[in-house]
Design an enzyme around this catalytic site. Structure first.
Site, PDB file in Angstrom:
ATOM      1  N   ASP A  14       0.887  -1.169   0.000  1.00  0.00           N
ATOM      2  CA  ASP A  14       0.000   0.000   0.000  1.00  0.00           C
ATOM      3  C   ASP A  14       0.925   1.219   0.000  1.00  0.00           C
ATOM      4  O   ASP A  14       2.122   1.116   0.294  1.00  0.00           O
ATOM      5  CB  ASP A  14      -0.855  -0.054   1.285  1.00  0.00           C
ATOM      6  CG  ASP A  14      -1.506   1.264   1.617  1.00  0.00           C
ATOM      7  OD1 ASP A  14      -2.279   1.759   0.787  1.00  0.00           O
ATOM      8  OD2 ASP A  14      -1.230   1.808   2.689  1.00  0.00           O
ATOM      9  N   ASP A  16      -0.141   5.152   0.906  1.00  0.00           N
ATOM     10  CA  ASP A  16      -0.366   6.157   1.950  1.00  0.00           C
ATOM     11  C   ASP A  16      -0.465   5.529   3.337  1.00  0.00           C
ATOM     12  O   ASP A  16      -1.323   4.703   3.584  1.00  0.00           O
ATOM     13  CB  ASP A  16      -1.641   6.945   1.624  1.00  0.00           C
ATOM     14  CG  ASP A  16      -1.476   7.768   0.352  1.00  0.00           C
ATOM     15  OD1 ASP A  16      -2.294   7.615  -0.564  1.00  0.00           O
ATOM     16  OD2 ASP A  16      -0.494   8.527   0.264  1.00  0.00           O
ATOM     17  N   GLU A  23      -0.456  11.095   4.806  1.00  0.00           N
ATOM     18  CA  GLU A  23      -1.809  11.629   4.948  1.00  0.00           C
ATOM     19  C   GLU A  23      -1.851  13.054   5.507  1.00  0.00           C
ATOM     20  O   GLU A  23      -2.778  13.812   5.209  1.00  0.00           O
ATOM     21  CB  GLU A  23      -2.704  10.697   5.791  1.00  0.00           C
ATOM     22  CG  GLU A  23      -3.066   9.404   5.091  1.00  0.00           C
ATOM     23  CD  GLU A  23      -3.935   9.596   3.849  1.00  0.00           C
ATOM     24  OE1 GLU A  23      -4.332  10.731   3.528  1.00  0.00           O
ATOM     25  OE2 GLU A  23      -4.205   8.587   3.174  1.00  0.00           O
ATOM     26  N   ARG A  60     -14.200  10.964  -0.666  1.00  0.00           N
ATOM     27  CA  ARG A  60     -14.145  11.553   0.680  1.00  0.00           C
ATOM     28  C   ARG A  60     -14.796  12.942   0.670  1.00  0.00           C
ATOM     29  O   ARG A  60     -15.585  13.286   1.547  1.00  0.00           O
ATOM     30  CB  ARG A  60     -12.681  11.649   1.114  1.00  0.00           C
ATOM     31  CG  ARG A  60     -12.425  11.807   2.577  1.00  0.00           C
ATOM     32  CD  ARG A  60     -10.941  11.580   2.881  1.00  0.00           C
ATOM     33  NE  ARG A  60     -10.534  10.247   2.509  1.00  0.00           N
ATOM     34  CZ  ARG A  60      -9.337   9.950   2.008  1.00  0.00           C
ATOM     35  NH1 ARG A  60      -8.430  10.875   1.806  1.00  0.00           N
ATOM     36  NH2 ARG A  60      -9.049   8.712   1.691  1.00  0.00           N
ATOM     37  N   LYS A  82      -5.996  19.800  -5.852  1.00  0.00           N
ATOM     38  CA  LYS A  82      -5.424  19.190  -4.635  1.00  0.00           C
ATOM     39  C   LYS A  82      -4.260  18.277  -4.984  1.00  0.00           C
ATOM     40  O   LYS A  82      -3.213  18.279  -4.328  1.00  0.00           O
ATOM     41  CB  LYS A  82      -6.515  18.406  -3.876  1.00  0.00           C
ATOM     42  CG  LYS A  82      -6.004  17.629  -2.674  1.00  0.00           C
ATOM     43  CD  LYS A  82      -5.734  16.162  -3.042  1.00  0.00           C
ATOM     44  CE  LYS A  82      -5.101  15.423  -1.888  1.00  0.00           C
ATOM     45  NZ  LYS A  82      -4.784  14.004  -2.240  1.00  0.00           N
ATOM     46  N   THR A 119      -2.641   0.756  -4.557  1.00  0.00           N
ATOM     47  CA  THR A 119      -3.046   1.928  -3.793  1.00  0.00           C
ATOM     48  C   THR A 119      -4.344   2.530  -4.298  1.00  0.00           C
ATOM     49  O   THR A 119      -4.706   2.387  -5.481  1.00  0.00           O
ATOM     50  CB  THR A 119      -1.961   3.028  -3.846  1.00  0.00           C
ATOM     51  OG1 THR A 119      -2.402   4.177  -3.108  1.00  0.00           O
ATOM     52  CG2 THR A 119      -1.649   3.449  -5.279  1.00  0.00           C
ATOM     53  N   THR A 120      -5.018   3.222  -3.385  1.00  0.00           N
ATOM     54  CA  THR A 120      -6.249   3.948  -3.715  1.00  0.00           C
ATOM     55  C   THR A 120      -5.926   5.348  -4.230  1.00  0.00           C
ATOM     56  O   THR A 120      -6.771   6.005  -4.820  1.00  0.00           O
ATOM     57  CB  THR A 120      -7.091   4.069  -2.422  1.00  0.00           C
ATOM     58  OG1 THR A 120      -7.358   2.772  -1.913  1.00  0.00           O
ATOM     59  CG2 THR A 120      -8.389   4.782  -2.670  1.00  0.00           C
ATOM     60  N   SER A 122      -4.040   8.546  -6.318  1.00  0.00           N
ATOM     61  CA  SER A 122      -3.877   8.851  -7.747  1.00  0.00           C
ATOM     62  C   SER A 122      -2.455   8.570  -8.208  1.00  0.00           C
ATOM     63  O   SER A 122      -1.506   8.722  -7.435  1.00  0.00           O
ATOM     64  CB  SER A 122      -4.208  10.338  -7.974  1.00  0.00           C
ATOM     65  OG  SER A 122      -5.448  10.655  -7.351  1.00  0.00           O
ATOM     66  N   ASP A 175      -1.682  -0.253   6.060  1.00  0.00           N
ATOM     67  CA  ASP A 175      -1.781   0.523   7.318  1.00  0.00           C
ATOM     68  C   ASP A 175      -3.219   0.708   7.766  1.00  0.00           C
ATOM     69  O   ASP A 175      -3.451   1.277   8.847  1.00  0.00           O
ATOM     70  CB  ASP A 175      -1.139   1.908   7.131  1.00  0.00           C
ATOM     71  CG  ASP A 175      -2.060   2.822   6.314  1.00  0.00           C
ATOM     72  OD1 ASP A 175      -2.404   3.917   6.816  1.00  0.00           O
ATOM     73  OD2 ASP A 175      -2.445   2.427   5.195  1.00  0.00           O
TER      74      ASP A 175
HETATM   75  C1  XBP Z   1      -5.121   6.308   0.783  1.00  0.00           C
HETATM   76  C2  XBP Z   1      -6.327   6.954   0.241  1.00  0.00           C
HETATM   77  C3  XBP Z   1      -6.179   8.083  -0.737  1.00  0.00           C
HETATM   78  C4  XBP Z   1      -5.433   9.250  -0.089  1.00  0.00           C
HETATM   79  C5  XBP Z   1      -5.667  10.540  -0.865  1.00  0.00           C
HETATM   80  O1  XBP Z   1      -4.633   5.470  -0.259  1.00  0.00           O
HETATM   81  O2  XBP Z   1      -7.428   6.513   0.557  1.00  0.00           O
HETATM   82  O3  XBP Z   1      -7.486   8.495  -1.077  1.00  0.00           O
HETATM   83  O4  XBP Z   1      -5.972   9.464   1.216  1.00  0.00           O
HETATM   84  O5  XBP Z   1      -5.265  10.363  -2.211  1.00  0.00           O
HETATM   85  P1  XBP Z   1      -3.802   4.101   0.101  1.00  0.00           P
HETATM   86  P2  XBP Z   1      -6.276  10.818  -3.379  1.00  0.00           P
HETATM   87  O6  XBP Z   1      -4.619   2.984  -0.519  1.00  0.00           O
HETATM   88  O7  XBP Z   1      -2.456   4.279  -0.555  1.00  0.00           O
HETATM   89  O8  XBP Z   1      -3.699   3.982   1.610  1.00  0.00           O
HETATM   90  O9  XBP Z   1      -6.750  12.219  -3.051  1.00  0.00           O
HETATM   91  O10 XBP Z   1      -5.457  10.749  -4.652  1.00  0.00           O
HETATM   92  O11 XBP Z   1      -7.396   9.806  -3.343  1.00  0.00           O
HETATM   93 MG    MG Z   2      -2.896   3.247   3.312  1.00  0.00          MG
END
Ligand code: XBP
Ligand code: MG
Length: 228
Positions: A14, A16, A23, A60, A82, A119-120, A122, A175
């Site tokens: 993952d 973030d 974050e 979100r 953003k 990852t979620t 971008s 995480d």
């Molecule tokens: C965490 C997320 C993402 C980030 C923000 O991704 O949920 O949405 O918080 O990034 P991960 P975006 O799967 O890596 O933990 O604004 O590009 O969505």
């Molecule tokens: Mg994460």
């Protein structure tokens, strides 16, 4: 088939909160974008922790707007701005990786264990965070590749397909609760390093939960799979 006897053939990270504590930069980038668009929205840390239950920045924002019954602002434009702010803040890989991540990656690369990202966030955010380190990963799947966000397993299933490996030969590193649920739903064993926004959360089905992956050599991590 369990992973008891299968050799570890890939680590799936993952981003973030796992590769790096990103974050806070996302939160500050959201707030700057809101201000630039004239929105009276300020996401403080307690509110952001709650909103992080929703994976995906656009999703979100939409959920927050519904909660406060606000007008529908131009989410796509705000999110694009953003992302510009975020990528400029992490450009060139300035944000340090979390403890243990680089040693794990180095051991994997030295031991023929492939590396992937699920990852979620971008793609632009991943490219900015990793910079030239992006080349370490055989497969990188992001929000653009898997529109169904965690806890949906889409991004993990896509990574497994592109790796050409069964889940029992791999291990996911996460995480968040959403991330653990997504990995488990894809049939993967998953280890957790709690991040600043997920400490103390529940991680149902995780093989192990750690403060971080420092002092976690690859062979110890691989052996944990045999507990599955
Ligand atoms: C965490 C997320 C993402 C980030 C923000 O991704 O949920 O949405 O918080 O990034 P991960 P975006 O799967 O890596 O933990 O604004 O590009 O969505
Ligand atoms: Mg994460």
């Amino acid at each position: 088939m369990t992973s008891r006897s299968n050799p570890l053939r890939a680590l799936i990270f993952d981003v973030d909160g796992t590769l790096a504590e990103t974050e806070e930069v996302h939160r500050q980038s959201f707030n700057q974008a809101f201000a630039e668009f004239g929105l009276p929205w300020i996401w403080d840390q307690p509110l952001y922790r709650r909103l992080l239950a929703i994976a995906g920045g656009r999703e979100r924002m939409a959920e927050f707007a519904r909660e406060i019954d606000d007008v529908e602002p131009p989410f796509a434009d705000i999110h694009r701005r953003k992302t510009e702010i975020y990528t400029s803040r992490v450009a060139g890989g300035t944000l340090p990786f979390r403890p243990g991540i680089i040693p794990l990656i180095e051991q994997a690369r030295g031991g023929g264990v492939r590396l992937a990202i699920a990852t979620t966030t971008s793609r632009a955010n991943v490219e900015a965070l990793l910079a030239e380190r992006l080349g370490w990963f055989d497969v990188v799947a992001t929000a653009e590749d898997a529109p169904a966000k965690k806890p949906d397993p889409m991004v993990y299933r896509l990574v497994l397909e592109r790796l050409g490996l069964p889940p029992e030969d791999c291990l996911a590193l996460e995480d968040s609760t959403n991330g653990v649920k997504a990995a488990r739903a894809a049939g993967l064993c998953v280890l957790v390093s709690e991040s600043i926004y997920t400490k103390g959360d529940d991680f149902p089905g995780a093989l192990g939960v750690f403060d971080d992956f420092g002092d976690m050599p690859l062979d110890r991590i691989s052996a944990l799979r045999h507990r599955a």
